[in-house]
Enzyme design. Structure first.
Site, PDB file in Angstrom:
ATOM      1  N   HIS A   1       0.850  -1.195   0.000  1.00 16.16           N
ATOM      2  CA  HIS A   1       0.000   0.000   0.000  1.00 16.16           C
ATOM      3  C   HIS A   1       0.888   1.249   0.000  1.00 16.16           C
ATOM      4  O   HIS A   1       1.272   1.743   1.069  1.00 16.16           O
ATOM      5  CB  HIS A   1      -0.905   0.011   1.232  1.00 16.16           C
ATOM      6  CG  HIS A   1      -1.834  -1.159   1.314  1.00 16.16           C
ATOM      7  ND1 HIS A   1      -1.391  -2.422   1.647  1.00 16.16           N
ATOM      8  CD2 HIS A   1      -3.175  -1.250   1.111  1.00 16.16           C
ATOM      9  CE1 HIS A   1      -2.430  -3.244   1.652  1.00 16.16           C
ATOM     10  NE2 HIS A   1      -3.509  -2.568   1.330  1.00 16.16           N
TER      11      HIS A   1
ATOM     12  N   ASP B   1      -9.535   6.468   7.508  1.00 20.34           N
ATOM     13  CA  ASP B   1     -10.987   6.332   7.435  1.00 20.34           C
ATOM     14  C   ASP B   1     -11.443   4.943   7.875  1.00 20.34           C
ATOM     15  O   ASP B   1     -12.480   4.805   8.536  1.00 20.34           O
ATOM     16  CB  ASP B   1     -11.457   6.584   5.998  1.00 20.34           C
ATOM     17  CG  ASP B   1     -11.286   8.037   5.574  1.00 20.34           C
ATOM     18  OD1 ASP B   1     -11.876   8.915   6.223  1.00 20.34           O
ATOM     19  OD2 ASP B   1     -10.565   8.287   4.591  1.00 20.34           O
TER      20      ASP B   1
ATOM     21  N   HIS C   1      -3.918   3.086  -3.505  1.00 21.22           N
ATOM     22  CA  HIS C   1      -4.154   2.627  -2.130  1.00 21.22           C
ATOM     23  C   HIS C   1      -3.506   1.286  -1.850  1.00 21.22           C
ATOM     24  O   HIS C   1      -2.697   1.164  -0.926  1.00 21.22           O
ATOM     25  CB  HIS C   1      -5.656   2.534  -1.864  1.00 21.22           C
ATOM     26  CG  HIS C   1      -6.004   2.215  -0.439  1.00 21.22           C
ATOM     27  ND1 HIS C   1      -5.779   0.987   0.144  1.00 21.22           N
ATOM     28  CD2 HIS C   1      -6.567   2.979   0.530  1.00 21.22           C
ATOM     29  CE1 HIS C   1      -6.174   1.005   1.404  1.00 21.22           C
ATOM     30  NE2 HIS C   1      -6.664   2.207   1.659  1.00 21.22           N
TER      31      HIS C   1
ATOM     32  N   GLU D   1     -17.254  -4.829  24.795  1.00 24.75           N
ATOM     33  CA  GLU D   1     -16.427  -6.040  24.922  1.00 24.75           C
ATOM     34  C   GLU D   1     -15.195  -6.006  24.020  1.00 24.75           C
ATOM     35  O   GLU D   1     -14.093  -6.347  24.448  1.00 24.75           O
ATOM     36  CB  GLU D   1     -17.266  -7.290  24.597  1.00 24.75           C
ATOM     37  CG  GLU D   1     -18.414  -7.548  25.560  1.00 24.75           C
ATOM     38  CD  GLU D   1     -19.705  -6.876  25.141  1.00 24.75           C
ATOM     39  OE1 GLU D   1     -20.741  -7.154  25.776  1.00 24.75           O
ATOM     40  OE2 GLU D   1     -19.685  -6.073  24.174  1.00 24.75           O
TER      41      GLU D   1
ATOM     42  N   HIS E   1     -27.512 -16.370  25.209  1.00 26.69           N
ATOM     43  CA  HIS E   1     -26.457 -16.193  26.201  1.00 26.69           C
ATOM     44  C   HIS E   1     -25.740 -17.502  26.550  1.00 26.69           C
ATOM     45  O   HIS E   1     -24.710 -17.474  27.227  1.00 26.69           O
ATOM     46  CB  HIS E   1     -27.026 -15.585  27.487  1.00 26.69           C
ATOM     47  CG  HIS E   1     -27.314 -14.120  27.381  1.00 26.69           C
ATOM     48  ND1 HIS E   1     -28.060 -13.570  26.351  1.00 26.69           N
ATOM     49  CD2 HIS E   1     -26.954 -13.070  28.170  1.00 26.69           C
ATOM     50  CE1 HIS E   1     -28.146 -12.264  26.526  1.00 26.69           C
ATOM     51  NE2 HIS E   1     -27.486 -11.933  27.617  1.00 26.69           N
TER      52      HIS E   1
END
Length: 661
Positions: A26, A155, A261, A411, A473
């Protein structure tokens, strides 16, 4: 004498040459951020190329790690032990310049980056560690912990949801030594981002409580310098500097385009770029005056020498604190650690409590933390359920003091921030959530394992045993999934003794992270002699033996009690079986073959039992063995009813043994 334009163009040349030679990489971001990097590294970043591990260095994180050649160019030019030959071997096997920065591969790389947003979150953790340690060790007139954390991001980092989790908390905790530089070039791999990313980023970060500087020309070195200076003056908030840049700047045909890029510019465009920026040197050739303009070895040695004088005065006035700081930064455990840990383990065995392993975990924290002041806890809004608090827990607030972090429902952010604290040094972080939410954290867990760092992930409510909350869960595939991560130690203990051993082993391991899996429901205490207690740390051991066993039952966690009950029923029927408790398959697999064969003798049929998916256990039982488990999602009901409904019973284990022998 080289001009500042020459210094920036050296980065552009090295980036495009290395990517072109590898035909992979890149080049656009390094070319676009060259001036920003020159300003930061030559005028603000305090570091010593001769000692990348200097304790009070500024930390630099390249969160947009795909642009790794920016960092490799900076390290090479400023004087780190990264020779030009390694830049020529960019992205090649066993080079010091992998495709994305990797901890331990390249001197000066602070963290492995590439998965976007995580480097930014690691930087939050580093800045948080600096603040916590400064509050613990600094004294009036003796500020020995005083450094910044700088992070470059793009970004992509901001589009990733983890950036919200980490940056929101960074604003709440007022991490004033954190300075982020946003490469606002408007381009991602698919093209111009205005088709999918139109956030008002400055407003977003102002809402977090950050100090924000908008619309800085990233190619104007004076504007960048002024922005960094202004950010360093703000001490009560983290700072975001929004720099407008042109990706691939200098390339006459690909600048400002996604074509620069993620691919080499091409030989013709590289030649055209050389002409366009006035760089008339051959590939990988840096003139002496440019090297001289970049060399940070002399000033780096001076910075460290100044700090050493300051630390010597600190040591004279506060010898115990100075010794403790150096111990913590070295990663060594306290001299009395082993004696303290063994003493507590003996008490746990004597007490013989039948309690939930999450409670046994809390008891372990309560006992071990006073002997381990670098231990810093936390939970993702589940402290009362994870039982990660102990009597000495003090909340880390805006002032920085404390040893417990309320992460909120974050988390993934929690896990990546903990990795950053570990990478900073001086702290051993642990943080809790429910096991099923390890999915939210998974890539940060993977990064901890890839970096081989000591981060401790506490996961409670480890199976259908949590009961009424239901299948959303109830963990089914999670334990097996975590075991598949290379270099990750996963512990699922069966009682209070194994829970204590798991904590001790995780703390003592220096070359990798651990996942500690604990139950919501009470688990029966299992009696053992001293020899068996010692073998727990080997990951798997014979918990209960029998003469000439016809089969071996392997189990973990809450299912060990099922194995023990099945052994008794089988004995009553005249069938002798051995019960093996395997709290950590990864640790067991590292044992020598002689030990593994002694625990799991060849030629004896095996049955594994765990309240989870069954495929993982085939590596131990083979096709001729059996696995009693759960290859579907759970239900909402009391735990006892669920175990019966899904056939996770001693009777089912007995039937499985009879089928295989």
């Amino acid at each position: 004498m080289a001009t500042r334009t020459d210094l920036a163009n050296a980065i552009r040349a090295l980036a495009m040459d290395a990517v072109q030679q590898a035909n992979s990489g890149h080049p656009g971001m390094p070319m676009g951020m060259a001036e920003i990097a020159e300003v930061l590294w030559n005028y603000h970043l305090r570091h010593n190329p001769a000692n990348p591990g200097w304790a009070n260095r500024d930390r630099f994180v390249l969160s947009n790690g795909h642009g790794s050649m920016l960092l490799y160019a900076l390290l090479h030019l400023s004087g780190y032990a990264l020779p030009m030959e390694e830049l020529k071997r960019f992205r090649q096997l066993h080079s010091m310049t992998p495709g994305h920065p990797e901890l331990g591969m390249t001197p000066g790389v602070e963290t492995t980056t590439g998965p976007l947003g995580q480097g930014l979150s690691n930087a939050v953790g580093m800045a948080l560690a600096e603040k916590v340690l400064a509050a613990a060790f600094n004294r009036p007139g003796h500020e020995v912990i005083d450094h910044h954390t700088y992070v470059f991001l793009g970004d992509g980092c901001l589009m990733e949801g983890i950036s919200h989790e980490a940056c929101s908390l960074a604003g709440t905790l007022r991490l004033g030594k954190l300075i982020a530089v946003y490469d606002d070039n408007g381009i991602s791999i698919d093209g111009h981002v205005d088709g999918w990313f139109t956030d008002d980023t400055p407003k977003r970060f102002e809402a977090y409580g950050w100090h924000v500087i908008r619309n800085v020309d990233g190619h104007d070195v004076n504007a960048v310098d002024a922005a960094i200076r202004a950010s360093k003056d703000i001490t009560d908030r983290p700072s975001l500097i929004c720099c407008k840049t042109v990706i691939g700047k200098g390339s006459p045909n690909k600048a400002g385009s996604h074509d620069s890029h993620g691919a080499a510019l091409g030989e013709k465009e590289v030649a055209a770029t050389r002409q366009n920026i006035g760089w008339d040197h051959p590939p990988f050739e840096i003139p002496p005056d440019v090297y001289a303009g970049w060399d940070a070895r002399v000033k780096g040695a001076a910075w460290e020498a100044q700090w050493n004088v300051k630390f010597a005065a600190y040591s004279k006035n506060f010898p115990m604190e100075a010794a403790e700081f150096m111990r913590r930064m070295s990663g060594e455990l306290p001299p009395n650690w082993r004696q303290h840990a063994d003493g507590f383990l003996g008490k746990v065995n004597e007490k013989a409590e039948s309690i939930a392993s999450r409670k046994a975990s809390q008891n372990a924290i309560e006992a071990l933390a006073p002997a381990l002041p670098e231990l810093i806890g936390g939970s993702a809004d589940l402290a009362g359920s994870n039982l990660t608090l102990w009597s000495g827990s003090k909340s880390v607030g805006k002032a920085g003091g404390g040893n417990y972090i309320y992460y909120g429902v974050r988390e993934f952010g929690m896990s990546a921030i903990m990795n950053g604290m570990t990478l900073h040094g001086g702290l051993i972080p642990y943080g809790g959530t429910f096991l099923t939410f390890s999915d939210y954290s998974r890539n940060a867990l993977r990064m901890a394992a890839l970096m081989k760092i000591r981060t401790l992930f506490v996961f409670t409510h480890d199976s259908i045993g949590l009961g009424e909350d239901g299948p959303t869960h109830q963990s089914v595939e999670h334990a097996a999934s975590l075991r598949l991560i290379p270099n990750m130690d996963v512990w699922r203990p069966c009682d209070s003794v194994e829970s204590t051993v798991a904590w001790i082993a995780a703390i003592e391991r220096r070359d990798g992270p651990a996942c500690l899996l604990f139950s919501r429901q009470n688990l029966p205490f299992q009696a053992r002699d001293a020899g068996r207690i010692k073998q727990i740390a080997r990951g798997g051991y014979v918990l209960s033996d029998a003469a000439s066993p016809k089969a071996v039952i392997l189990a973990t966690g809450s299912e060990v009690s099922l194995a023990m009950a099945a052994q008794k029923q089988l004995a009553d029927a005249g069938i002798a079986v051995r019960v093996v408790s395997m709290p950590s398959t990864s640790v067991f697999d590292r044992q020598d073959a002689t030990y593994r064969d002694a625990v799991l003798p060849k030629g004896v049929r095996r049955v594994a039992v765990e309240a989870g998916v069954t495929d993982y256990w085939r590596k131990y039982v083979g096709l001729e063995g059996a696995v009693v488990g759960l290859d579907r999602f759970g239900e909402s009901a009391p735990a006892g009813e669920l175990f019966k409904f899904f056939g996770l019973t001693a009777e089912a284990v007995v039937a499985a043994v009879k089928r295989v022998i």
